[in-house]
Motif scaffolding. Structure first.
Motif, mmCIF file in Angstrom:
data_model
loop_
_atom_site.group_PDB
_atom_site.id
_atom_site.type_symbol
_atom_site.label_atom_id
_atom_site.label_comp_id
_atom_site.label_asym_id
_atom_site.label_seq_id
_atom_site.Cartn_x
_atom_site.Cartn_y
_atom_site.Cartn_z
ATOM 1 N N ALA A 197 -19.134 49.457 -5.730
ATOM 2 C CA ALA A 197 -18.941 48.283 -4.879
ATOM 3 C C ALA A 197 -17.685 48.413 -4.015
ATOM 4 O O ALA A 197 -17.654 47.931 -2.880
ATOM 5 C CB ALA A 197 -18.858 47.022 -5.742
ATOM 6 N N LEU A 198 -16.648 49.072 -4.556
ATOM 7 C CA LEU A 198 -15.404 49.262 -3.814
ATOM 8 C C LEU A 198 -15.486 50.437 -2.843
ATOM 9 O O LEU A 198 -14.630 50.580 -1.961
ATOM 10 C CB LEU A 198 -14.237 49.497 -4.782
ATOM 11 N N GLY A 199 -16.497 51.274 -3.019
ATOM 12 C CA GLY A 199 -16.612 52.449 -2.168
ATOM 13 C C GLY A 199 -15.596 53.517 -2.490
ATOM 14 O O GLY A 199 -15.106 54.226 -1.601
ATOM 15 N N VAL A 200 -15.259 53.675 -3.770
ATOM 16 C CA VAL A 200 -14.297 54.688 -4.200
ATOM 17 C C VAL A 200 -14.936 55.595 -5.243
ATOM 18 O O VAL A 200 -15.952 55.248 -5.853
ATOM 19 C CB VAL A 200 -13.018 54.043 -4.787
ATOM 20 N N ASP A 201 -14.320 56.748 -5.459
ATOM 21 C CA ASP A 201 -14.774 57.695 -6.472
ATOM 22 C C ASP A 201 -13.573 58.121 -7.302
ATOM 23 O O ASP A 201 -13.057 59.230 -7.173
ATOM 24 C CB ASP A 201 -15.438 58.908 -5.807
ATOM 25 N N TRP A 202 -13.120 57.185 -8.136
ATOM 26 C CA TRP A 202 -11.911 57.413 -8.922
ATOM 27 C C TRP A 202 -12.212 57.909 -10.339
ATOM 28 O O TRP A 202 -11.292 58.164 -11.107
ATOM 29 C CB TRP A 202 -11.084 56.125 -8.977
ATOM 30 N N ASN A 203 -13.483 58.010 -10.683
ATOM 31 C CA ASN A 203 -13.912 58.587 -11.968
ATOM 32 C C ASN A 203 -13.210 57.960 -13.169
ATOM 33 O O ASN A 203 -12.851 58.647 -14.129
ATOM 34 C CB ASN A 203 -13.673 60.100 -11.970
ATOM 35 N N GLY A 204 -13.001 56.660 -13.105
ATOM 36 C CA GLY A 204 -12.418 55.957 -14.243
ATOM 37 C C GLY A 204 -10.928 56.147 -14.415
ATOM 38 O O GLY A 204 -10.356 55.722 -15.428
ATOM 39 N N ALA A 205 -10.258 56.780 -13.443
ATOM 40 C CA ALA A 205 -8.816 57.010 -13.554
ATOM 41 C C ALA A 205 -8.050 55.693 -13.438
ATOM 42 O O ALA A 205 -8.542 54.725 -12.839
ATOM 43 C CB ALA A 205 -8.367 57.977 -12.466
ATOM 44 N N PRO A 206 -6.831 55.637 -13.966
ATOM 45 C CA PRO A 206 -6.039 54.400 -13.869
ATOM 46 C C PRO A 206 -5.773 54.007 -12.413
ATOM 47 O O PRO A 206 -5.574 54.872 -11.550
ATOM 48 C CB PRO A 206 -4.729 54.762 -14.570
ATOM 49 N N TYR A 207 -5.776 52.715 -12.155
ATOM 50 C CA TYR A 207 -5.420 52.229 -10.831
ATOM 51 C C TYR A 207 -4.711 50.888 -10.958
ATOM 52 O O TYR A 207 -4.835 50.185 -11.969
ATOM 53 C CB TYR A 207 -6.652 52.093 -9.924
ATOM 54 N N VAL A 208 -3.955 50.564 -9.927
ATOM 55 C CA VAL A 208 -3.301 49.258 -9.851
ATOM 56 C C VAL A 208 -3.797 48.533 -8.608
ATOM 57 O O VAL A 208 -4.272 49.158 -7.656
ATOM 58 C CB VAL A 208 -1.760 49.376 -9.815
ATOM 59 N N VAL A 209 -3.705 47.215 -8.633
ATOM 60 C CA VAL A 209 -4.017 46.383 -7.473
ATOM 61 C C VAL A 209 -2.703 45.920 -6.864
ATOM 62 O O VAL A 209 -1.823 45.415 -7.571
ATOM 63 C CB VAL A 209 -4.876 45.162 -7.877
ATOM 64 N N LEU A 210 -2.555 46.120 -5.556
ATOM 65 C CA LEU A 210 -1.373 45.652 -4.836
ATOM 66 C C LEU A 210 -1.753 44.428 -4.013
ATOM 67 O O LEU A 210 -2.648 44.485 -3.167
ATOM 68 C CB LEU A 210 -0.833 46.754 -3.919
ATOM 69 N N LEU A 211 -1.055 43.334 -4.262
ATOM 70 C CA LEU A 211 -1.312 42.065 -3.555
ATOM 71 C C LEU A 211 0.054 41.451 -3.263
ATOM 72 O O LEU A 211 0.673 40.818 -4.126
ATOM 73 C CB LEU A 211 -2.163 41.154 -4.436
ATOM 74 N N TYR A 212 0.534 41.676 -2.022
ATOM 75 C CA TYR A 212 1.898 41.298 -1.661
ATOM 76 C C TYR A 212 1.899 40.470 -0.381
ATOM 77 O O TYR A 212 1.332 40.887 0.632
ATOM 78 C CB TYR A 212 2.760 42.552 -1.467
ATOM 79 N N HIS A 213 2.541 39.294 -0.437
ATOM 80 C CA HIS A 213 2.603 38.380 0.702
ATOM 81 C C HIS A 213 4.042 38.238 1.200
ATOM 82 O O HIS A 213 4.991 38.328 0.408
ATOM 83 C CB HIS A 213 2.090 36.996 0.312
#
Length: 386
Positions: A197-213
């Motif tokens: 759905a995100l259009g990525v191929d990260w193969n289950g690797a760790p990720y963070v979400v950045l949400l900065y205003h």
């Protein structure tokens, strides 16, 4: 005859929090919901997020163009004037029984002013909350509380602050945060389905979400601040899913750096708009939320999600034990991210915290209160308690 309840929303994040309340009101036989749409919802820059409201099937009673192509302080003020004009015209044609505003953006103060001057009861969601960050959001939120006729507070502490402002007890209802309704009702996606759905191929690797205003108190430094954050994220070699910032002054500098970050780093994916199903599951599978979003304070505890809150925004706000607050020191940011993502003992602690903002039943509570509230002189005549 059903009571008409109009909701005012100007940006995606605000609507996501209001949506469960709108749905609950629509499902209540005594009530009928309508949505006033303004601000970022109506711009291509923010992916015309009004389409989410349309897709949810809610009746849109007015569309008020108000977002100016400005990155300075005056744009927000002039946009607020456009909102006031649009709502005044609307209320001259049709009068709801209640106008519901949320939180601390300009929409909350414009909706409250338009409502009170048209003698329409104002319902404020999120009053009594407070942060020690010096941002304009705090005085705006408290000013709206003094205008509002009914308060839907998220925690008992917020209810106490409303009483300290001189509000009468019977006007104050502690109902929790409606954003949790959305979390608990959103279906689960597996990691593979989420990546598709995100259009990525990260193969289950760790990720963070950045949400900065950006924040008004230091909007001139927004570009410098976001550059410190992206530099650290680049060095950690983590995958990063980024949601673009809101429309507040300073956002253009942030957007410019985020675009540059995505171009120079293949582990980064940028999003201007995500369907609620995808956004919630992106948080569910993330290893940490980085930035300064209220989602880290309100929703992340219910997901057991570690949060790195950078800068002044959200400082001093009531929160669970899943948040690490930092300044803009790269070393401090790096240490907090590493701890949040790789320290198993800390991650277990964060996953077990109790969310002070409720249990996910806020929408139903608010709908019931509105259905049972009589619009009369007692409601409209505000007293000040000493």
């Amino acid at each position: 005859m059903k009571k008409l309840v109009y909701f005012l929303t100007g940006i995606r994040s605000e609507y996501d929090i209001l949506a469960p309340v709108i749905e609950a009101v629509s499902a209540t036989p005594e009530l009928e919901a309508g949505v006033i749409v303004t601000g970022a919802h109506l711009t291509q820059i923010h992916e015309n997020s009004v389409r989410q409201i349309e897709n949810d099937g809610h009746r849109i009673v007015a569309r008020i163009d108000s977002l100016l192509a400005s990155d300075g302080l005056s744009g927000r003020v002039k946009g607020a004037a456009l909102q006031l004009t649009g709502m005044s015209d609307l209320f001259a044609r049709e009068r709801p029984n209640f106008i519901v505003v949320m939180g601390d953006r300009e929409e909350s103060i414009t909706g409250a002013l338009a409502g009170v001057y048209h003698h329409i009861p104002v319902v404020h969601i999120g009053g009594g909350d407070h942060a020690d960050d010096g941002n304009v959001d705090n005085p705006i939120r408290h000013a709206v509380s003094k205008i509002a006729h009914l308060h839907m507070a998220t925690t008992p502490l917020s209810g106490q602050r409303l009483r300290a402002l001189g509000e009468e007890d019977w006007r104050i209802h502690v109902v929790g945060a409606s954003g949790l309704d959305r979390l608990f009702s959103t279906p689960q996606l597996g990691r593979n389905d989420l990546e598709a759905a995100l259009g990525v191929d990260w193969n289950g690797a760790p990720y963070v979400v950045l949400l900065y205003h950006p924040t008004i108190t230091d909007f001139d430094d927004a570009g410098v601040h976001i550059a410190s954050i992206t530099k650290v994220l680049e060095e950690t070699r983590l995958h990063v899913a980024i949601m673009m910032p809101n429309s507040d002054p300073g956002n253009q500098a942030i957007v410019g750096e985020l675009n540059s970050f995505a171009q120079r780093c293949g582990r980064v994916k940028l999003f201007r708009f995500l369907d609620r199903l995808v956004f919630v599951n992106m948080l569910r599978h993330a290893n940490a939320l980085v930035g300064n979003s209220s989602a880290g304070i309100l929703e992340a505890p219910s997901l057991g999600l570690p949060v790195v809150n950078i800068g002044l925004r959200q400082r001093g706000r009531e929160h669970a034990g899943n948040v690490i607050f930092t300044d803009y020191s790269r070393e401090e940011i790096r240490n907090a991210i590493v701890k949040s993502v790789f320290d198993q003992a800390y991650r277990e602690h964060a996953s077990a915290v109790t969310n002070p903002y409720g249990d996910g039943t806020t929408g139903r509570k608010i709908a019931e209160i509105l259905a049972n509230t009589e619009v009369n002189k007692k409601l409209m005549h505000k007293n000040f308690l000493m």
